[in-house]
Design a protein around this motif. Sequence first.
Motif, PDB file in Angstrom:
ATOM      1  N   GLU A  18      -9.719 -10.565  10.205  1.00 19.84           N
ATOM      2  CA  GLU A  18     -10.697  -9.970   9.295  1.00 19.84           C
ATOM      3  C   GLU A  18     -10.094  -8.776   8.549  1.00 19.84           C
ATOM      4  O   GLU A  18     -10.380  -8.546   7.372  1.00 19.84           O
ATOM      5  N   LEU A  19      -9.250  -8.012   9.224  1.00 23.93           N
ATOM      6  CA  LEU A  19      -8.672  -6.818   8.608  1.00 23.93           C
ATOM      7  C   LEU A  19      -7.580  -7.155   7.595  1.00 23.93           C
ATOM      8  O   LEU A  19      -7.226  -6.305   6.768  1.00 23.93           O
ATOM      9  N   ALA A  20      -7.072  -8.375   7.638  1.00 21.05           N
ATOM     10  CA  ALA A  20      -5.938  -8.745   6.771  1.00 21.05           C
ATOM     11  C   ALA A  20      -6.240  -8.531   5.296  1.00 21.05           C
ATOM     12  O   ALA A  20      -5.346  -8.189   4.516  1.00 21.05           O
ATOM     13  N   ASP A  21      -7.507  -8.704   4.891  1.00 21.77           N
ATOM     14  CA  ASP A  21      -7.860  -8.519   3.483  1.00 21.77           C
ATOM     15  C   ASP A  21      -8.982  -7.498   3.311  1.00 21.77           C
ATOM     16  O   ASP A  21      -9.700  -7.500   2.314  1.00 21.77           O
ATOM     17  N   ALA A  22      -9.138  -6.594   4.296  1.00 24.63           N
ATOM     18  CA  ALA A  22     -10.205  -5.590   4.234  1.00 24.63           C
ATOM     19  C   ALA A  22      -9.720  -4.324   3.546  1.00 24.63           C
ATOM     20  O   ALA A  22      -8.545  -3.961   3.626  1.00 24.63           O
ATOM     21  N   GLU A  23     -10.637  -3.643   2.881  1.00 26.18           N
ATOM     22  CA  GLU A  23     -10.330  -2.358   2.245  1.00 26.18           C
ATOM     23  C   GLU A  23     -10.856  -1.188   3.060  1.00 26.18           C
ATOM     24  O   GLU A  23     -10.293  -0.097   3.040  1.00 26.18           O
ATOM     25  N   ARG A  28      -1.295  -2.721  14.160  1.00 27.62           N
ATOM     26  CA  ARG A  28      -2.502  -3.285  13.547  1.00 27.62           C
ATOM     27  C   ARG A  28      -2.626  -2.836  12.099  1.00 27.62           C
ATOM     28  O   ARG A  28      -3.054  -3.611  11.231  1.00 27.62           O
ATOM     29  N   ILE A  29      -2.264  -1.597  11.820  1.00 29.81           N
ATOM     30  CA  ILE A  29      -2.306  -1.098  10.448  1.00 29.81           C
ATOM     31  C   ILE A  29      -1.392  -1.919   9.547  1.00 29.81           C
ATOM     32  O   ILE A  29      -1.745  -2.247   8.402  1.00 29.81           O
ATOM     33  N   GLU A  30      -0.225  -2.267  10.050  1.00 28.84           N
ATOM     34  CA  GLU A  30       0.727  -3.029   9.241  1.00 28.84           C
ATOM     35  C   GLU A  30       0.262  -4.450   8.970  1.00 28.84           C
ATOM     36  O   GLU A  30       0.776  -5.102   8.060  1.00 28.84           O
ATOM     37  N   LYS A  31      -0.737  -4.914   9.725  1.00 30.19           N
ATOM     38  CA  LYS A  31      -1.310  -6.238   9.477  1.00 30.19           C
ATOM     39  C   LYS A  31      -2.459  -6.168   8.474  1.00 30.19           C
ATOM     40  O   LYS A  31      -3.065  -7.200   8.158  1.00 30.19           O
ATOM     41  N   ALA A  32      -2.787  -4.965   8.009  1.00 34.07           N
ATOM     42  CA  ALA A  32      -3.916  -4.783   7.088  1.00 34.07           C
ATOM     43  C   ALA A  32      -3.423  -4.073   5.834  1.00 34.07           C
ATOM     44  O   ALA A  32      -3.744  -2.896   5.599  1.00 34.07           O
ATOM     45  N   PRO A  33      -2.655  -4.748   4.978  1.00 35.90           N
ATOM     46  CA  PRO A  33      -2.009  -4.085   3.839  1.00 35.90           C
ATOM     47  C   PRO A  33      -2.977  -3.535   2.801  1.00 35.90           C
ATOM     48  O   PRO A  33      -2.612  -2.641   2.037  1.00 35.90           O
ATOM     49  N   ALA A  82      -1.550   5.728   9.681  1.00 40.64           N
ATOM     50  CA  ALA A  82      -2.545   5.424   8.652  1.00 40.64           C
ATOM     51  C   ALA A  82      -2.198   6.122   7.333  1.00 40.64           C
ATOM     52  O   ALA A  82      -2.168   5.486   6.276  1.00 40.64           O
ATOM     53  N   THR A  83      -1.929   7.414   7.395  1.00 44.56           N
ATOM     54  CA  THR A  83      -1.657   8.139   6.146  1.00 44.56           C
ATOM     55  C   THR A  83      -0.350   7.674   5.506  1.00 44.56           C
ATOM     56  O   THR A  83      -0.234   7.654   4.282  1.00 44.56           O
ATOM     57  N   GLU A  84       0.616   7.295   6.317  1.00 42.31           N
ATOM     58  CA  GLU A  84       1.866   6.758   5.765  1.00 42.31           C
ATOM     59  C   GLU A  84       1.617   5.499   4.950  1.00 42.31           C
ATOM     60  O   GLU A  84       2.362   5.201   4.007  1.00 42.31           O
TER      61      GLU A  84
END
Length: 338
Positions: A53-58, A74-79, A99-101
């Motif tokens: 679900e996060l893969a294309d979430a904003e 997990r962050i890297e899976k949610a571009p 996250a901020t990076e």
Amino acid sequence: MKVVAVLYPDEQPDEHPDVLASAARGLDLGDDLRQAGHELVTTSETGEALDAELADAEVLITTPFWPVYLDRARIEKAPGLKLVITAGVGSDHVESDAATEHGITVTEVTGSNVVSVAEHNVLQILALVRNFVPAHEQVRQGRWDVADASQEAHDLEGKTVGIVGLGAIGARTALRLKGFDVRILYYARHRRSPAEEEILGVRYARLDDLVRESDVVCAALPLQQGSTALFDADRIGQMKPGAWLVNTARGAIVDTDALRDAVGSGRLGGYAGDVWYPQPAPEDHPWRTMPRNAMTVHYSGMTIEAQRRIAAGVREILDAHLAGDPPPEDYVVAAPGD
């Protein structure tokens, strides 16, 4: 825009009509988002299904601490992720640097649970000092042994209460304790002004002095570098024999095994709180069965009133994001460029 809200599971939402922070209710954001042409996905999933679900979430909305741990992997899976909103207070479940990076702003609804947790602190202090739980268990068991119940029951008046951390929650806790005619010590990284100390009824003490002098110690500080296992075997050993410890901050602030041993031996008079490590606590977690405990599930900051404040704050942050504006400054935990 796709918004993913990871909230508490609720298998009987019809019986809990006032619980907004559940996957079933989704903080009541769904209608407005859909009418504006956006997608809202609510879930309690924590594994691969959430990653999908996060893969294309904003936007990700998540309750504090659990069920989501947003680490670098997990962050890297949610571009496409741009905004994380903690539906409450306490964002240590988010790896903010990662996250901020990746251009993600991390926010939370500052102040939404202050009253609720402060009241819970006082509740659990009284539960321990007055030996409430064993006395209540007598009622459930059909017993009537006043001597057994009163043997470990005390007045709070005249005791010394030490508050570790005097932010918004610690300060509200102190204000609520003033009426009990207690001596209140506090330790914090930044000392309050003399005027604030007078209003709150507190006196500053070094941490070791606070721990040695207090009949009750209340942890009200965030989990951060230096506070993990702050109450280890050595520090617990510095506490007064029979003292009580209350922790509604984070479970990892207290060493699990050292606490179990201290409470089990009677070295401490008892332990109360609603935070565990890990969360949710497994069935065999030693704090569940140790004597002299007044533990609850992690709900102190999720009263019905707190959930309404949380929902309003989440909506305010979302509205700013949709308008292309930065979130209100007091809600920002970390932002790109910080």
